[in-house]
Design a protein around this motif. Structure first.
Motif, PDB file in Angstrom:
ATOM      1  N   PHE A  58     -59.172 122.254 -71.791  1.00  0.00           N
ATOM      2  CA  PHE A  58     -59.761 121.008 -71.320  1.00  0.00           C
ATOM      3  C   PHE A  58     -59.972 121.151 -69.823  1.00  0.00           C
ATOM      4  N   GLU A  59     -61.118 120.682 -69.323  1.00  0.00           N
ATOM      5  CA  GLU A  59     -61.383 120.748 -67.899  1.00  0.00           C
ATOM      6  C   GLU A  59     -62.374 119.655 -67.517  1.00  0.00           C
ATOM      7  N   VAL A  60     -62.463 119.406 -66.211  1.00  0.00           N
ATOM      8  CA  VAL A  60     -63.443 118.454 -65.695  1.00  0.00           C
ATOM      9  C   VAL A  60     -64.611 119.256 -65.144  1.00  0.00           C
ATOM     10  N   ARG A  61     -65.804 118.884 -65.552  1.00  0.00           N
ATOM     11  CA  ARG A  61     -67.016 119.482 -65.003  1.00  0.00           C
ATOM     12  C   ARG A  61     -67.779 118.396 -64.266  1.00  0.00           C
ATOM     13  N   ILE A  62     -68.439 118.788 -63.208  1.00  0.00           N
ATOM     14  CA  ILE A  62     -69.234 117.837 -62.434  1.00  0.00           C
ATOM     15  C   ILE A  62     -70.677 117.905 -62.944  1.00  0.00           C
ATOM     16  N   ARG A  63     -71.166 116.764 -63.377  1.00  0.00           N
ATOM     17  CA  ARG A  63     -72.555 116.678 -63.821  1.00  0.00           C
ATOM     18  C   ARG A  63     -73.391 116.229 -62.629  1.00  0.00           C
ATOM     19  N   LYS A  64     -74.395 117.007 -62.312  1.00  0.00           N
ATOM     20  CA  LYS A  64     -75.225 116.734 -61.158  1.00  0.00           C
ATOM     21  C   LYS A  64     -76.014 115.437 -61.351  1.00  0.00           C
ATOM     22  N   GLY A  65     -76.104 114.651 -60.303  1.00  0.00           N
ATOM     23  CA  GLY A  65     -76.861 113.411 -60.344  1.00  0.00           C
ATOM     24  C   GLY A  65     -78.361 113.682 -60.375  1.00  0.00           C
ATOM     25  N   ARG A  66     -79.106 112.665 -60.770  1.00  0.00           N
ATOM     26  CA  ARG A  66     -80.565 112.786 -60.825  1.00  0.00           C
ATOM     27  C   ARG A  66     -81.192 111.523 -60.255  1.00  0.00           C
ATOM     28  N   GLN A  67     -82.298 111.687 -59.589  1.00  0.00           N
ATOM     29  CA  GLN A  67     -83.028 110.540 -59.066  1.00  0.00           C
ATOM     30  C   GLN A  67     -83.912 109.914 -60.135  1.00  0.00           C
ATOM     31  N   LYS A  68     -84.391 110.729 -61.076  1.00  0.00           N
ATOM     32  CA  LYS A  68     -85.331 110.240 -62.078  1.00  0.00           C
ATOM     33  C   LYS A  68     -84.704 110.269 -63.470  1.00  0.00           C
ATOM     34  N   ALA A  69     -83.865 109.315 -63.740  1.00  0.00           N
ATOM     35  CA  ALA A  69     -83.294 109.174 -65.076  1.00  0.00           C
ATOM     36  C   ALA A  69     -83.837 107.877 -65.662  1.00  0.00           C
ATOM     37  N   ARG A  70     -83.668 107.686 -66.961  1.00  0.00           N
ATOM     38  CA  ARG A  70     -84.146 106.469 -67.605  1.00  0.00           C
ATOM     39  C   ARG A  70     -83.013 105.807 -68.372  1.00  0.00           C
ATOM     40  N   ASN A  71     -82.988 104.484 -68.299  1.00  0.00           N
ATOM     41  CA  ASN A  71     -82.073 103.711 -69.125  1.00  0.00           C
ATOM     42  C   ASN A  71     -82.600 103.798 -70.556  1.00  0.00           C
ATOM     43  N   PRO A  72     -81.817 104.350 -71.505  1.00  0.00           N
ATOM     44  CA  PRO A  72     -82.328 104.537 -72.865  1.00  0.00           C
ATOM     45  C   PRO A  72     -82.649 103.224 -73.590  1.00  0.00           C
ATOM     46  N   LYS A  73     -81.991 102.145 -73.216  1.00  0.00           N
ATOM     47  CA  LYS A  73     -82.256 100.860 -73.878  1.00  0.00           C
ATOM     48  C   LYS A  73     -83.557 100.224 -73.408  1.00  0.00           C
ATOM     49  N   THR A  74     -83.777 100.259 -72.081  1.00  0.00           N
ATOM     50  CA  THR A  74     -84.927  99.547 -71.521  1.00  0.00           C
ATOM     51  C   THR A  74     -86.066 100.468 -71.116  1.00  0.00           C
ATOM     52  N   GLU A  76     -86.248 101.740 -68.317  1.00  0.00           N
ATOM     53  CA  GLU A  76     -86.387 101.522 -66.879  1.00  0.00           C
ATOM     54  C   GLU A  76     -85.849 102.729 -66.107  1.00  0.00           C
ATOM     55  N   PRO A  77     -86.584 103.183 -65.082  1.00  0.00           N
ATOM     56  CA  PRO A  77     -86.085 104.316 -64.276  1.00  0.00           C
ATOM     57  C   PRO A  77     -84.846 103.908 -63.468  1.00  0.00           C
ATOM     58  N   VAL A  78     -83.849 104.795 -63.434  1.00  0.00           N
ATOM     59  CA  VAL A  78     -82.631 104.567 -62.664  1.00  0.00           C
ATOM     60  C   VAL A  78     -82.218 105.884 -62.020  1.00  0.00           C
ATOM     61  N   SER A  79     -81.407 105.809 -60.976  1.00  0.00           N
ATOM     62  CA  SER A  79     -80.854 107.029 -60.400  1.00  0.00           C
ATOM     63  C   SER A  79     -79.394 107.132 -60.845  1.00  0.00           C
ATOM     64  N   VAL A  80     -78.948 108.362 -61.039  1.00  0.00           N
ATOM     65  CA  VAL A  80     -77.584 108.607 -61.508  1.00  0.00           C
ATOM     66  C   VAL A  80     -76.891 109.498 -60.493  1.00  0.00           C
ATOM     67  N   ASN A  81     -75.743 109.068 -60.008  1.00  0.00           N
ATOM     68  CA  ASN A  81     -74.956 109.859 -59.063  1.00  0.00           C
ATOM     69  C   ASN A  81     -74.233 110.988 -59.790  1.00  0.00           C
ATOM     70  N   SER A  82     -73.850 112.016 -59.043  1.00  0.00           N
ATOM     71  CA  SER A  82     -73.025 113.077 -59.615  1.00  0.00           C
ATOM     72  C   SER A  82     -71.712 112.458 -60.098  1.00  0.00           C
ATOM     73  N   HIS A  83     -71.208 112.964 -61.213  1.00  0.00           N
ATOM     74  CA  HIS A  83     -69.981 112.398 -61.781  1.00  0.00           C
ATOM     75  C   HIS A  83     -69.263 113.442 -62.624  1.00  0.00           C
ATOM     76  N   GLY A  84     -67.966 113.210 -62.828  1.00  0.00           N
ATOM     77  CA  GLY A  84     -67.161 114.122 -63.628  1.00  0.00           C
ATOM     78  C   GLY A  84     -67.262 113.794 -65.109  1.00  0.00           C
ATOM     79  N   ILE A  85     -67.182 114.831 -65.933  1.00  0.00           N
ATOM     80  CA  ILE A  85     -67.096 114.655 -67.380  1.00  0.00           C
ATOM     81  C   ILE A  85     -65.942 115.517 -67.892  1.00  0.00           C
ATOM     82  N   ALA A  86     -65.261 115.031 -68.906  1.00  0.00           N
ATOM     83  CA  ALA A  86     -64.208 115.822 -69.542  1.00  0.00           C
ATOM     84  C   ALA A  86     -64.870 116.770 -70.532  1.00  0.00           C
TER      85      ALA A  86
END
Length: 111
Positions: A58-74, A76-86
């Motif tokens: 088990f480890e933590v990996r950093i997922r790189k953020g993106r400026q051009k992401a989309r909210n799957p429900k709407t 709508e374009p959103v930006s996503v910051n870098s964040h950790g994932i297990a």
């Protein structure tokens, strides 16, 4: 605890299985399982790697953020910051044990 690929195994199922195999009290088993899970979570929060020989890592990996992401429900374009994932990487023994499940197990799913 053997079952089909589409079935789930819960913490309660694991506790019952250990109870049947050991005869320890369910309360003691639940305490040990809860403590084990807490230790894994705490280590991941501290960004440590948990290596369980014969099972996996088990480890933590950093997922790189993106400026051009989309909210799957709407949509709508959103930006996503870098964040950790297990993340979990299966060990060699586990990989070998599950390698042919799709081919040989009755009711197994083909990859």
């Amino acid at each position: 605890m053997a079952g089909k690929a589409d079935q789930k195994v819960t913490k309660a199922d694991i506790i019952d299985s250990v109870y049947e195999k050991t005869g320890m009290s369910r309360k003691e088993i639940r305490t040990v399982v809860d403590l084990f899970i807490d230790e894994v979570k705490d280590a991941l929060i501290e960004q440590m790697v948990i290596e369980l020989r014969g099972f996996g890592t088990f480890e933590v990996r950093i997922r790189k953020g993106r400026q051009k992401a989309r909210n799957p429900k709407t949509g709508e374009p959103v930006s996503v910051n870098s964040h950790g994932i297990a993340a979990f990487r299966p060990g060699r023994e586990l990989k070998q044990d599950v390698w042919n499940i799709g081919d040989s197990a009755p009711g197994g799913k083909e990859p």
